[in-house]
Scaffold this motif. Structure first.
Motif, short mmCIF file in Angstrom:
data_model
loop_
_atom_site.label_atom_id
_atom_site.label_comp_id
_atom_site.label_asym_id
_atom_site.label_seq_id
_atom_site.Cartn_x
_atom_site.Cartn_y
_atom_site.Cartn_z
N VAL A 1 4.96 0.81 -11.68
CA VAL A 1 4.01 1.93 -11.78
C VAL A 1 4.61 2.97 -12.72
N THR A 2 3.87 3.33 -13.75
CA THR A 2 4.37 4.30 -14.73
C THR A 2 3.35 5.43 -14.87
N HIS B 1 3.71 15.69 -9.46
CA HIS B 1 4.62 16.17 -10.50
C HIS B 1 4.04 16.07 -11.91
N ALA B 2 3.01 15.22 -12.06
CA ALA B 2 2.39 15.09 -13.39
C ALA B 2 0.88 15.05 -13.21
N PRO B 3 0.27 16.15 -12.75
CA PRO B 3 -1.18 16.14 -12.51
C PRO B 3 -1.95 15.90 -13.80
N GLY B 4 -2.93 15.00 -13.69
CA GLY B 4 -3.74 14.68 -14.85
C GLY B 4 -3.20 13.56 -15.71
N ALA B 5 -1.94 13.15 -15.50
CA ALA B 5 -1.36 12.09 -16.32
C ALA B 5 -1.92 10.74 -15.89
N ALA B 6 -2.08 9.84 -16.87
CA ALA B 6 -2.58 8.50 -16.57
C ALA B 6 -1.52 7.70 -15.79
N ILE B 7 -2.00 6.91 -14.83
CA ILE B 7 -1.11 6.10 -13.98
C ILE B 7 -1.42 4.64 -14.26
N VAL C 1 0.84 -1.21 0.00
CA VAL C 1 0.00 0.00 0.00
C VAL C 1 0.87 1.25 0.00
N ARG C 2 1.97 1.21 0.75
CA ARG C 2 2.83 2.38 0.80
C ARG C 2 3.49 2.63 -0.55
N ILE C 3 3.88 1.55 -1.24
CA ILE C 3 4.49 1.72 -2.57
C ILE C 3 3.50 2.38 -3.52
N LEU C 4 2.25 1.86 -3.51
CA LEU C 4 1.24 2.44 -4.40
C LEU C 4 0.93 3.87 -4.02
N GLN C 5 0.84 4.15 -2.72
CA GLN C 5 0.55 5.51 -2.27
C GLN C 5 1.65 6.48 -2.68
N GLU C 6 2.92 6.08 -2.49
CA GLU C 6 4.02 6.96 -2.89
C GLU C 6 4.02 7.19 -4.40
N ALA C 7 3.74 6.12 -5.17
CA ALA C 7 3.75 6.26 -6.63
C ALA C 7 2.62 7.17 -7.09
N ILE C 8 1.42 6.98 -6.53
CA ILE C 8 0.28 7.81 -6.93
C ILE C 8 0.49 9.26 -6.50
N THR C 9 0.99 9.44 -5.26
CA THR C 9 1.24 10.81 -4.77
C THR C 9 2.29 11.50 -5.63
N ASN C 10 3.36 10.78 -5.97
CA ASN C 10 4.43 11.36 -6.79
C ASN C 10 3.92 11.76 -8.17
N GLY D 1 11.58 15.34 -0.86
CA GLY D 1 12.23 14.38 -1.74
C GLY D 1 12.74 13.13 -1.05
N THR D 2 12.30 12.89 0.17
CA THR D 2 12.82 11.73 0.91
C THR D 2 11.86 10.55 0.92
N GLY D 3 10.62 10.73 0.44
CA GLY D 3 9.65 9.63 0.49
C GLY D 3 10.10 8.42 -0.29
N LEU D 4 10.41 8.59 -1.58
CA LEU D 4 10.86 7.48 -2.41
C LEU D 4 12.20 6.93 -1.94
N ALA D 5 13.10 7.84 -1.51
CA ALA D 5 14.42 7.39 -1.06
C ALA D 5 14.31 6.52 0.18
N ASP D 6 13.50 6.95 1.16
CA ASP D 6 13.32 6.15 2.38
C ASP D 6 12.65 4.82 2.07
N LEU D 7 11.67 4.87 1.18
CA LEU D 7 10.98 3.63 0.80
C LEU D 7 11.95 2.66 0.13
N GLY D 8 12.81 3.19 -0.74
CA GLY D 8 13.79 2.33 -1.40
C GLY D 8 14.75 1.69 -0.43
N ARG D 9 15.25 2.47 0.54
CA ARG D 9 16.17 1.90 1.53
C ARG D 9 15.49 0.81 2.35
N GLU D 10 14.24 1.03 2.71
CA GLU D 10 13.52 0.04 3.51
C GLU D 10 13.32 -1.26 2.74
N ILE D 11 12.95 -1.16 1.48
CA ILE D 11 12.71 -2.37 0.68
C ILE D 11 14.01 -3.12 0.43
#
Length: 464
Positions: free
Chosen positions: A276-277, A255-261, A242-251, A291-301
């Motif tokens: 997730v693209t 940064h790309a409002p309106g873009a398809a996910i 859930v956190r991965i999906l939340q970070e991807a959707i939030t990001n 800018g630490t959300g994805l970085a922290d998530l990556g270190r944890e995984i």
């Protein structure tokens, strides 16, 4: 109840052990059974926690007994130089080895206890620091973020009742204000938990389907393919998914409002791959984030044995995560980092303990070597003082006058060995002072009778 007289009892035991050890070590010319018994006693005394004083006392008893026997029983001090070094080595070497071994093990245990003490102290300090950080964070959230969100909610409420706006816009504003109200409520719960020091509830307790539904309701265009159901996601750490999906959707929304996910998942048994693209707009909005959300998530995984990557690829931003079914629970990354820091910080202490242990072993070896060298030196000096050269021995013949022969003889002679019987007026002289020579232990025997040389013999050491 305190037991009286314990120190005297301990001193009595030490004295008895010292006397027994010294008496056993002082036995002259011990046989194999006596040597084995002496070695066992020396090792037992050395391994005893109070064995240093008992062993030193035993060696002192050995010296006293050896001196007394050499002077009053044997009648010649040279016996002391001949027998005391070997007796000290027979008793001292196994005792010293046992003492060194005990000290080596004791130092290791003490170092382990010191590491555990430092670890506990470090944990206590970290807890205090975490408590202070929690209070500071709670104050910051309450004063800054809470106030800002309240102002946003106030403005949304004002716009919601603005009659100049169409009904659809007011409905969207009402939904946004509801979402903001729930966020403020969760923020309040977090602040209360931070101040109380209680464990915080997971911020992503909702399911992956609920998260995607809520994002779609907010206007995000999300397509999902291959995402397993909730029970299966739990095998890979459902909250982490859930956190991965939340970070991807939030990001993507930021940064790309309106873009398809597009969310693509592949369950491969022991691992789950998530991709997730989202498209990258020609001109991204200027949004300032930590800018630490994805970085922290990556270190944890990665700390749990998985994989993580997030970077632009052509005209898309791609987030790829690999989760393992036997992945460690959340928080294990911090635990591993703490262990790593503990190992690094304890490195100097462990090196110091190893150096001390090496010094103990080196000191024990040095004492043994010095003892052997001392014994050998005493033996060499004794033999050198009684050394008769082969040339001088060859010049002595039966019938030579005693006064003429005495001029060629050394100033000292070898003392009697214990139990040795010599003919009357016969004298022994060393053939060589080198203990490693083949003739070591051999003697020249010169006997006199009626003022002349009566016999001249070369006696091998094993026949004496």
């Amino acid at each position: 109840m305190k037991i009286l007289g314990r120190p005297p009892v301990r001193r009595t035991l030490e004295a008895l052990a010292a006397v027994g050890f010294g008496l056993l070590a002082a036995l002259p010319e011990p046989g194999l059974p006596t040597l084995l018994l002496l070695g066992g006693a020396a090792v037992a005394v050395g391994l005893w926690p109070r064995g240093v004083r008992a062993g030193l006392g035993g060696l002192a008893v050995l010296v006293v007994l050896s001196v007394a026997r050499a002077i009053w029983l044997d009648g010649h001090w040279l016996y002391l130089a001949d027998e005391l070094p070997s007796a000290l080595l027979r008793a001292g070497v196994p005792w010293l080895i046992a003492v060194s071994l005990r000290l080596y093990v004791s130092l290791g245990r003490r170092a382990e206890q010191d590491r555990e003490h430092r670890r506990r102290r470090r944990v206590a300090e970290l807890k205090q620091q975490v408590a202070a950080d929690r209070l500071a964070l709670a104050q910051s959230l309450h004063d800054d973020l809470g106030h800002s969100l309240s102002l946003v909610a106030l403005n949304l409420g004002r716009l919601e009742v603005d009659p100049t706006l169409p009904q659809a816009a007011r409905d969207s504003l009402s939904g946004a204000r509801s979402e903001l109200a729930r966020a403020v409520e969760r923020l309040g719960d977090s602040v209360v938990g931070l101040r109380a020091g209680a464990p915080l509830a997971p911020s992503h307790a909702e399911s992956a389907d609920a998260l995607i539904h809520r994002a779609r309701t907010a206007g995000a265009r999300i397509s999902v393919r291959g995402l397993p159901e909730g029970r299966r996601l739990a095998d890979f750490g459902g909250e982490r998914v859930v956190r991965i999906l939340q970070e991807a959707i939030t990001n993507a929304s930021r940064h790309a409002p309106g873009a398809a996910i597009a969310i693509d998942a592949a369950d491969r048994g022991r691992e789950l791959r998530i991709r997730v693209t989202n498209g990258i707009p020609p001109r991204s909005p200027e949004i300032h984030t930590s800018g630490t959300g994805l970085a922290d998530l990556g270190r944890e995984i990665r700390a749990t044995g998985g994989g993580f990557e997030a970077m632009p690829s052509g005209d898309e931003f791609v987030l790829t995560a690999v989760l393992r079914a036997d992945g460690a629970p959340e928080g294990r990354s911090a635990e591993r980092e703490d262990r790593h820091r503990e190992t690094v910080s304890d490195g100097s202490a462990a090196d110091g303990t190893k150096r001390t242990q090496r010094r103990v072993l080196i000191a024990a070896a040095a004492v043994i070597v010095c003892g052997l060298a001392t014994a050998e030196s005493i033996s060499v000096v004794q033999k050198s003082n009684a050394l008769l050269s082969p040339e001088a021995f060859a010049d002595i013949e039966v019938g030579d006058a005693r006064d003429d022969v005495v001029r060629f003889l050394p100033g000292q002679e070898l003392p009697f060995r214990r139990g040795e019987s010599r003919p009357p007026d016969c004298h022994h002289y060393a053939v060589t002072a080198n203990s490693f020579d083949d003739a070591a232990g051999d003697v020249y025997q010169i006997c006199f009778a009626r003022g002349v040389v009566s016999s001249v013999d070369h006696i091998a050491g094993e026949t004496r």
